[in-house]
Scaffold this motif. Sequence first.
Motif, PDB file in Angstrom:
ATOM      1  N   SER A 323      58.803  25.656  -2.474  1.00 22.82           N
ATOM      2  CA  SER A 323      60.259  25.489  -2.326  1.00 22.82           C
ATOM      3  C   SER A 323      60.706  24.060  -2.590  1.00 22.82           C
ATOM      4  CB  SER A 323      60.685  25.895  -0.918  1.00 22.82           C
ATOM      5  OG  SER A 323      60.111  25.031   0.049  1.00 22.82           O
ATOM      6  N   CYS A 324      59.771  23.100  -2.515  1.00 19.47           N
ATOM      7  CA  CYS A 324      60.138  21.686  -2.736  1.00 19.47           C
ATOM      8  C   CYS A 324      59.790  21.218  -4.144  1.00 19.47           C
ATOM      9  CB  CYS A 324      59.424  20.804  -1.720  1.00 19.47           C
ATOM     10  SG  CYS A 324      60.009  21.047  -0.033  1.00 19.47           S
ATOM     11  N   GLY A 325      59.458  22.147  -5.003  1.00 19.17           N
ATOM     12  CA  GLY A 325      59.053  21.781  -6.352  1.00 19.17           C
ATOM     13  C   GLY A 325      60.128  21.113  -7.173  1.00 19.17           C
ATOM     14  N   CYS A 326      61.405  21.399  -6.877  1.00 20.55           N
ATOM     15  CA  CYS A 326      62.536  20.770  -7.583  1.00 20.55           C
ATOM     16  C   CYS A 326      62.415  20.918  -9.099  1.00 20.55           C
ATOM     17  CB  CYS A 326      62.655  19.301  -7.215  1.00 20.55           C
ATOM     18  SG  CYS A 326      62.825  19.012  -5.447  1.00 20.55           S
ATOM     19  N   GLY A 327      62.231  22.145  -9.549  1.00 14.04           N
ATOM     20  CA  GLY A 327      62.145  22.382 -10.988  1.00 14.04           C
ATOM     21  C   GLY A 327      60.732  22.320 -11.530  1.00 14.04           C
ATOM     22  N   ILE A 328      59.752  21.974 -10.692  1.00 13.23           N
ATOM     23  CA  ILE A 328      58.340  21.919 -11.101  1.00 13.23           C
ATOM     24  C   ILE A 328      57.610  23.090 -10.447  1.00 13.23           C
ATOM     25  CG2 ILE A 328      56.223  20.544 -11.052  1.00 13.23           C
ATOM     26  CD1 ILE A 328      58.079  18.074 -10.726  1.00 13.23           C
ATOM     27  N   ALA A 329      56.836  23.792 -11.259  1.00  9.05           N
ATOM     28  CA  ALA A 329      56.134  24.983 -10.747  1.00  9.05           C
ATOM     29  C   ALA A 329      54.939  24.574  -9.898  1.00  9.05           C
ATOM     30  CB  ALA A 329      55.689  25.858 -11.913  1.00  9.05           C
ATOM     31  N   MET A 330      55.229  24.090  -8.700  1.00  4.60           N
ATOM     32  CA  MET A 330      54.160  23.642  -7.813  1.00  4.60           C
ATOM     33  C   MET A 330      53.606  24.812  -7.003  1.00  4.60           C
ATOM     34  SD  MET A 330      55.688  20.000  -6.510  1.00  4.60           S
ATOM     35  CE  MET A 330      54.108  19.442  -5.907  1.00  4.60           C
ATOM     36  N   ASP A 331      52.352  24.661  -6.616  1.00  6.38           N
ATOM     37  CA  ASP A 331      51.704  25.737  -5.854  1.00  6.38           C
ATOM     38  C   ASP A 331      50.576  25.132  -5.027  1.00  6.38           C
ATOM     39  OD1 ASP A 331      51.050  28.217  -4.879  1.00  6.38           O
ATOM     40  OD2 ASP A 331      50.948  29.180  -6.836  1.00  6.38           O
ATOM     41  N   LEU A 332      49.935  25.971  -4.247  1.00 11.25           N
ATOM     42  CA  LEU A 332      48.818  25.534  -3.406  1.00 11.25           C
ATOM     43  C   LEU A 332      47.617  26.430  -3.659  1.00 11.25           C
ATOM     44  CD1 LEU A 332      47.868  23.683  -1.008  1.00 11.25           C
ATOM     45  CD2 LEU A 332      48.512  25.575   0.489  1.00 11.25           C
ATOM     46  N   LYS A 333      46.485  25.826  -3.930  1.00 10.45           N
ATOM     47  CA  LYS A 333      45.222  26.544  -4.065  1.00 10.45           C
ATOM     48  C   LYS A 333      44.300  26.090  -2.929  1.00 10.45           C
ATOM     49  CE  LYS A 333      46.030  28.460  -8.222  1.00 10.45           C
ATOM     50  NZ  LYS A 333      45.901  29.868  -8.580  1.00 10.45           N
ATOM     51  N   THR A 334      43.579  27.043  -2.363  1.00 16.33           N
ATOM     52  CA  THR A 334      42.721  26.730  -1.217  1.00 16.33           C
ATOM     53  C   THR A 334      41.320  27.303  -1.400  1.00 16.33           C
ATOM     54  OG1 THR A 334      44.641  26.779   0.263  1.00 16.33           O
ATOM     55  CG2 THR A 334      42.463  26.915   1.288  1.00 16.33           C
ATOM     56  N   GLY A 335      40.346  26.459  -1.160  1.00 16.11           N
ATOM     57  CA  GLY A 335      38.954  26.899  -1.135  1.00 16.11           C
ATOM     58  C   GLY A 335      38.454  26.847   0.298  1.00 16.11           C
ATOM     59  N   ALA A 336      37.575  27.763   0.663  1.00 11.52           N
ATOM     60  CA  ALA A 336      37.080  27.824   2.040  1.00 11.52           C
ATOM     61  C   ALA A 336      35.559  27.889   2.057  1.00 11.52           C
ATOM     62  CB  ALA A 336      37.653  29.041   2.752  1.00 11.52           C
ATOM     63  N   TYR A 337      34.991  27.310   3.106  1.00  9.63           N
ATOM     64  CA  TYR A 337      33.533  27.378   3.274  1.00  9.63           C
ATOM     65  C   TYR A 337      33.204  27.603   4.752  1.00  9.63           C
ATOM     66  CZ  TYR A 337      28.660  26.033   3.702  1.00  9.63           C
ATOM     67  OH  TYR A 337      27.314  26.029   3.996  1.00  9.63           O
ATOM     68  N   ARG A 338      32.298  28.566   5.002  1.00  8.35           N
ATOM     69  CA  ARG A 338      31.829  28.846   6.361  1.00  8.35           C
ATOM     70  C   ARG A 338      30.478  28.160   6.555  1.00  8.35           C
ATOM     71  NH1 ARG A 338      34.636  33.056   8.673  1.00  8.35           N
ATOM     72  NH2 ARG A 338      35.957  34.226   7.210  1.00  8.35           N
ATOM     73  N   PRO A 339      30.392  27.214   7.493  1.00 11.47           N
ATOM     74  CA  PRO A 339      29.102  26.532   7.711  1.00 11.47           C
ATOM     75  C   PRO A 339      28.034  27.522   8.173  1.00 11.47           C
ATOM     76  CG  PRO A 339      30.690  25.981   9.438  1.00 11.47           C
ATOM     77  CD  PRO A 339      31.446  26.728   8.393  1.00 11.47           C
ATOM     78  N   GLU A 340      26.851  27.385   7.629  1.00 12.91           N
ATOM     79  CA  GLU A 340      25.764  28.314   7.948  1.00 12.91           C
ATOM     80  C   GLU A 340      25.004  27.917   9.204  1.00 12.91           C
ATOM     81  OE1 GLU A 340      23.462  28.333   4.423  1.00 12.91           O
ATOM     82  OE2 GLU A 340      24.998  29.305   3.212  1.00 12.91           O
ATOM     83  N   SER A 341      25.069  26.631   9.568  1.00 10.87           N
ATOM     84  CA  SER A 341      24.365  26.179  10.774  1.00 10.87           C
ATOM     85  C   SER A 341      25.071  24.950  11.339  1.00 10.87           C
ATOM     86  CB  SER A 341      22.910  25.821  10.452  1.00 10.87           C
ATOM     87  OG  SER A 341      22.860  24.613   9.726  1.00 10.87           O
ATOM     88  N   ARG A 342      24.681  24.558  12.517  1.00  7.06           N
ATOM     89  CA  ARG A 342      25.265  23.371  13.160  1.00  7.06           C
ATOM     90  C   ARG A 342      24.826  22.096  12.470  1.00  7.06           C
ATOM     91  NH1 ARG A 342      27.942  24.893  17.587  1.00  7.06           N
ATOM     92  NH2 ARG A 342      27.307  26.854  18.591  1.00  7.06           N
TER      93      ARG A 342
END
Length: 640
Positions: A323-342
Amino acid sequence: MRFFKKAVSFLGIKKLSPYVKKYLEYSNIRSGIYLSSVVIFLELLMIITTFVNQYLGITERSSQWMLRHVSCYCLLLLSGILMLIFSILSLKNKDKYGKTGRIFYFIFSVICILFGLYISYLDYVKGEQFITLITMVLFVFCFLLWKPFYSVFLLTAAFAAFYIICDRTLPASYATKINLIIIWIAILMSAINLYYQKISEAEKDEKLEKANDILLKLSISDEVTGMANMNYFRAQTLEKLHDKKVDISKVLFLFLDVIHFKSYNEKYGFLEGNNFLKTIGTKIEEVFESAITARLSNDNFVIFTEDKDIQKKLEAVRELIKSCGCGIAMDLKTGAYRPESRECLPVVACDRARYACVRIKKIFGTAYCEYSSEMNRDFYLKQYVINNIDKALANEYIKVYYQPLIDSGTGRLCGVEALARWDDPECGFLMPGVFISTLEEYHQIHKLDMYVLNKVCADIVQLKKEKRSVVPVSLNFSRLDFEALDLVNEVERALSKNGISKEYIHVEITESALSEDDQKLQNALKTFRSQGYALWLDDFGSGYSGLNVLKEYDFDVMKIDMKFLRNIGDSDKAKSIIRNIVLLAKDIGMLTLTEGVETEGARKFLEEIGCEKMQGYLFGKPMTRNELWGKIEEGFYSVA
């Protein structure tokens, strides 16, 4: 008016900062412990001495005297005990007894002064000195801190009361009056000096505290967004991972990438860009309220959070960005990782979340990707490449292979393209698509390209020594080489060192690496051209700005991307495109070379339309120097 303000300021009738107030209160608490301890000791001593002397007959006091004095000693002793208890409690709970403490110290001080007045009055009547009053006043005004206004008022009242009471009973001598005034001035000045000394210390400490707060904030926070920085993020997440109370199967590392933020910066400037990043950071902290959040770099953020309503929370941040792109096609991409151990390191977890994000960066409609076991091998290889590139170059695990270039008119070998092949003792044969893209991503590609340049020069020198045929070699250079190095001078130095003519080295650069506004790259290519190097445009048609590239840059050879030859036998459209590309190249004075030639039909077609050079598996795969020149000597290739 000015004098009045100074007088008011001198008397301490001004507002103090909360820090200075607390400092003075803590100082009084500590002094209260010392003072009350001294008072308790003295009064116990006086009570014991009085009774012992009376019992032993050293002094004979009336019962009335004993009652008055011992009562006074006991009253002061009791107030001292209460003062000690209260001071110790205040020291343990510094923020609890502020106002109560001030009242308590005032009452204790009044008791001390009244005690001093009474005992000194009794001593004065007997013709003795008023030592007790002086002692009590010193205790009260030189141990405890009073605003000068209170010191002036209380001290003056105490000495005035003593003088009036005593003078009425026994008129004071001139010497007594002078002594009272001198002692009053001395104690008053000491009390005021002590007060301002403590004020000065408090203000210095406050400045140091503020400076330390600023330094601490800078050390743990990002200066643009005010969020935590990566040092703090790593420390906090590591602590959480090692906390047995945290269920590791229910936590995630998230890597957030704001798409097209660079365009926003270019349009509105860095100040507005930073404000926008701050807005995003505030939104992230608001949505992921109980999570650990930080700004990683540029337009990237990281989050360590519970796996709860993740998509909903990310969508809220994404909506703000869009919504704040102001004429620019902005977006959000997210990558996720689940830790396998402590034992998972936060830096590795963030890298894996980032890798998952990169996988979907160019996939329209996909905003979230979780790191999977399938990605693990690719990620491992990337890390292996970056960590081992120097070792691979030093140990020559990377070899230079040569793929033949054929003259369409004569069918003879007219040159070769130098290609890197990595045969690793641990990982085996690494595909060029893996290590070249990784080196470019981590800005290490110049190491490989300089290695290939020097190896090619060494091979040409060796071929000359062996009196074998030498053909021109085309070398691929990345756009990043021009940023990391003075590439023109590096190539010149390598050729001069080995005594190689420029006609044997062709400078090749991929179309997708070029842009209209890269002045540094344009100048470097012009310098190459002016110094007599042949410039080749690689993979023409693989990008989206081919015609603009032809307009802005001057090249000798255009390499047509191999994708145009796929299924060419069934596609008249593909044939038409290649035919017109060749005609366009001729019209602007460029030769053409088509990659990926694998069939006789493709070869004949390219010959018919006038494509001057060809390359592909039909003529030979990439091979070592000895393999290629062995085939030349066997007559498999004839040199043009």
